[in-house]
Design a protein around this motif. Structure first.
Motif: not given
Length: 346
Positions: A136-150
């Motif tokens: 998709y455009w646009p797409a947002l992926y939110f990543v925590d400080r441990q490198g995990r997509i949440r």
């Protein structure tokens, strides 16, 4: 709205309406994949997953002519500025839809025009796109400080929810204090939210690979041909007059005086276009229902209903006042050599 390159029944890219589910919990959706597939970085040195560990990261897939991303951009830009001192790293992954969006100077110019200062990974080979399994455009992926997509968000909208996720991940990371206010965005021009209540015209491409509702008769591909506009167009039909070549991604005007006509129903009309040869320009005039588009002119039209194509980008040609109804748009090019890719509406 979200533009997708997912495998639809026709294998095409198109727009669909999509909403994310709002929940209180943030599950682990996967690990942040490698960014090594980017061919270049703008506004930054190359960033790696290891370097980003310990930071909250927001990945934003984009391509600079996508109207859906342009309308999301004011929020992403505001979040980058608001939370940068609390540990948020915003990274744009520019995965091009059109061939001209692979040109680094085009992207660099667009970033300057759009006041984007955060890092941009040039993903010309779709390597990062594939690593994420993105569609998709646009797409947002939110990543925590441990490198995990949440969390993820596909398409426009849900801005408050997205900012709350950023705040939650920053709080989890130990940032203190994290503001609980949400940004207020006063977007203008192409970045302004669509008038969803009156929007009845979907995005449409002009190249033969993905176009729909072409109303001129006798279409041929990859060869010059003279076309005429029918006496009447139905809503969302489009047509040509003059000497054009219909290519895979775009149509190209071979002789001056050619026109594109489009019957649409929306507040805004945009056209992705540019000169076929770098360094040239193409003058044009815009009409609504046969009259110069003066009261209905968009950002790229002057007070005479005229404009000039100087670079490959999205041009806002119409922004009409209420009430919105079916209108007939026409653009007449006074010079040969324009290349037109897609209509979008808002």
């Amino acid at each position: 709205m979200v533009k997708t390159i997912a495998a639809t029944q026709l294998g095409m890219i198109g727009c669909t309406t999509q909403h994310t589910t709002t929940t209180a919990e943030l599950p682990i959706e996967g690990e942040l994949p490698s960014l090594d597939g980017a061919i270049a970085w703008l506004n930054s040195q190359p960033l790696t997953v290891d370097e980003l560990r310990g930071k909250v990261v927001l990945i934003n897939f984009c391509t600079y002519t996508c109207i859906n991303w342009l309308r999301q951009l004011p929020y992403v830009r505001a979040w980058a500025e608001k939370y940068q001192d609390q540990g948020l790293v915003v990274i744009g992954v520019h995965t091009p839809e059109f061939e001209f969006e692979k040109i680094t100077n085009n992207v660099r110019r667009a970033l300057a025009d759009m006041r984007i200062a955060y890092p941009i990974a040039m993903d010309n080979d779709y390597a990062v796109w594939r690593a994420f399994g993105n569609h998709y455009w646009p797409a947002l992926y939110f990543v925590d400080r441990q490198g995990r997509i949440r969390h993820h968000q596909f398409g426009e909208g849900d801005y408050e929810r997205s900012e709350r996720v950023i705040q939650q991940l920053l709080s989890e990371s130990g940032a203190n204090p994290v503001s609980q206010d949400v940004v207020e965005v006063d977007a203008h021009g192409v970045e302004a939210a669509a008038d969803w209540n009156s929007l009845k015209s979907p995005e449409n491409y002009l190249g033969y690979e993905r176009t729909e509702h072409f109303a001129s008769s006798g279409a041929v591909i990859n060869k010059p041909r003279s076309y005429t506009v029918p006496a009447q167009l139905r809503r969302n039909q489009w047509a040509l007059s003059g000497d054009w070549t219909i290519g895979r991604q775009a149509i190209v005007l071979n002789q001056s005086g050619g026109r594109i006509a489009y019957r649409f129903h929306a507040r805004d009309l945009h056209l992705v276009m540019g000169p076929a040869e770098q360094g040239t320009s193409v003058r044009f005039r815009v009409f609504i229902d046969g009259q110069p588009a003066i009261a209905t002119r968009g950002l790229d039209i002057n007070d005479q209903g005229e404009g000039t194509v100087t670079e490959q980008r999205l041009y806002q040609l119409i922004r009409q006042p209420q009430p919105i109804s079916d209108r007939q748009f026409e653009i007449e090019f006074l010079d040969a050599g324009v290349e037109a890719f897609a209509f979008t509406f808002g």
